[in-house]
Design a protein around this motif. Structure first.
Motif: not given
Length: 319
Positions: A61-73
């Motif tokens: 779940l932590l990684r999901l947030h990281f991969h979300d934010c680094f692409v389009q915000g």
């Protein structure tokens, strides 16, 4: 009124309007205090339940947030499924057969849609779930600014280009994070997320067979579960000592040349970040504070607010 005065008046009005938009666009930890007061408690209870069932889910779940934010915000674009007419980010190289936790987010969203329909965004759920996952595994907590809205678009190409790869050297890592506004120090702090979770053989095979800055016993042990050919999806813990505890063992392991990924060990390899790794290995409190601050900054990457985007009813598809 003269033409000049009219222009000045219009310019002043425009500045006021823009200023008002900026003020209203600010995220706030109390964003749902009135519209969905049980939102944070609902997310936390669901995350704790998921992590108790499987500790690895916290890292996922932590990684999901990281991969979300680094692409389009931080806009929940990572959650959108592919359709016949839409291409999302889930099949990008860093994400496919790797990112997990979508079902946990779905479950949380379903509960919140019953409590307060159309109020809590998927992007905020992902951000809060990341915080609660870290805390559930013994890590720090922080106040998550809220009020993000969900995107109606995604970018497969940006997912492939903007997410740091496991084989990057230090300068490339620093550049990848700098592209998103992070300092080298913040990059090291965020990399400490690898004190929990697992990685697939395909991500560290080259390191354990080719790198020289690796403990030989550590490499040999990993080779037992990651052959030179095959076994691509076999898993290994980032941290072999306390894999399910959010502590500073990750940095201690780097001092012993036991970083799992090539990119991990680059943080302690005779370069500019060596001293920070050493400091974190000795001072857990310093790492916790810096990590929490960097996570708040990451959660502020280009959020959609105000009337931009939407509040998705189903996190997997646009309304």
């Amino acid at each position: 009124m003269s033409a000049l005065n009219l222009k000045l008046s219009l310019l002043l009005l425009l500045c006021c309007v823009i200023g008002g938009i900026n003020v209203s666009a600010q995220l706030s930890p109390t964003f749902y205090a009135k519209t969905c007061p049980l939102a944070l408690a609902t997310i936390k209870a669901s995350v704790i339940s998921a992590v108790l069932k499987e500790a690895r889910m916290g890292a996922s779940l932590l990684r999901l947030h990281f991969h979300d934010c680094f692409v389009q915000g931080c806009d929940a674009s990572i959650l959108l499924d592919d359709t016949a007419t839409f291409t999302g980010e889930k099949t990008a190289f860093p994400n496919v057969n790797s990112l997990r936790g979508y079902e946990v987010i779905d479950s949380i969203k379903s509960k919140l849609e019953i409590l307060c329909p159309g109020v809590v965004s998927c992007a905020d759920i992902v951000a809060v779930a990341a915080r609660d996952s870290v805390f559930a595994l013994g890590g720090p907590t922080w106040r998550v600014p809220l009020g993000r809205r969900d995107s109606t678009s995604a970018s497969l190409s940006s997912a492939n280009s903007d997410l740091p790869a496991p084989f990057l050297d230090l300068n490339a890592l620093i550049a990848a994070f700098a592209k998103k506004g992070f300092t080298a120090e913040e990059m090291v702090a965020l990399s400490g997320a690898h004190t929990i979770g697992k990685s697939q053989c395909t991500n560290f095979r080259t390191r354990i067979y080719n790198d020289t800055n690796i403990d030989s016993t550590f490499a040999k042990t990993l080779q037992g579960n990651c052959p030179s050919v095959g076994g691509d999806s076999n898993l290994a813990n980032f941290d072999t000592t306390t894999p399910n505890l959010f502590d500073n063992a990750y940095f201690k392991n780097l001092l012993s040349k036991k970083g799992l990924l090539h990119s991990d060990q680059q943080l302690f390899n005779g370069g500019s970040t060596d001293s920070q790794v050493t400091a974190y290995s000795r001072n857990l409190g310093s790492f916790r504070v810096d990590f929490a601050n960097a996570m708040v900054k990451m959660g502020n990457l280009s959020p959609l607010t105000g009337s931009n985007g939407q509040i998705r009813t189903n996190c997997r598809k646009v309304n």
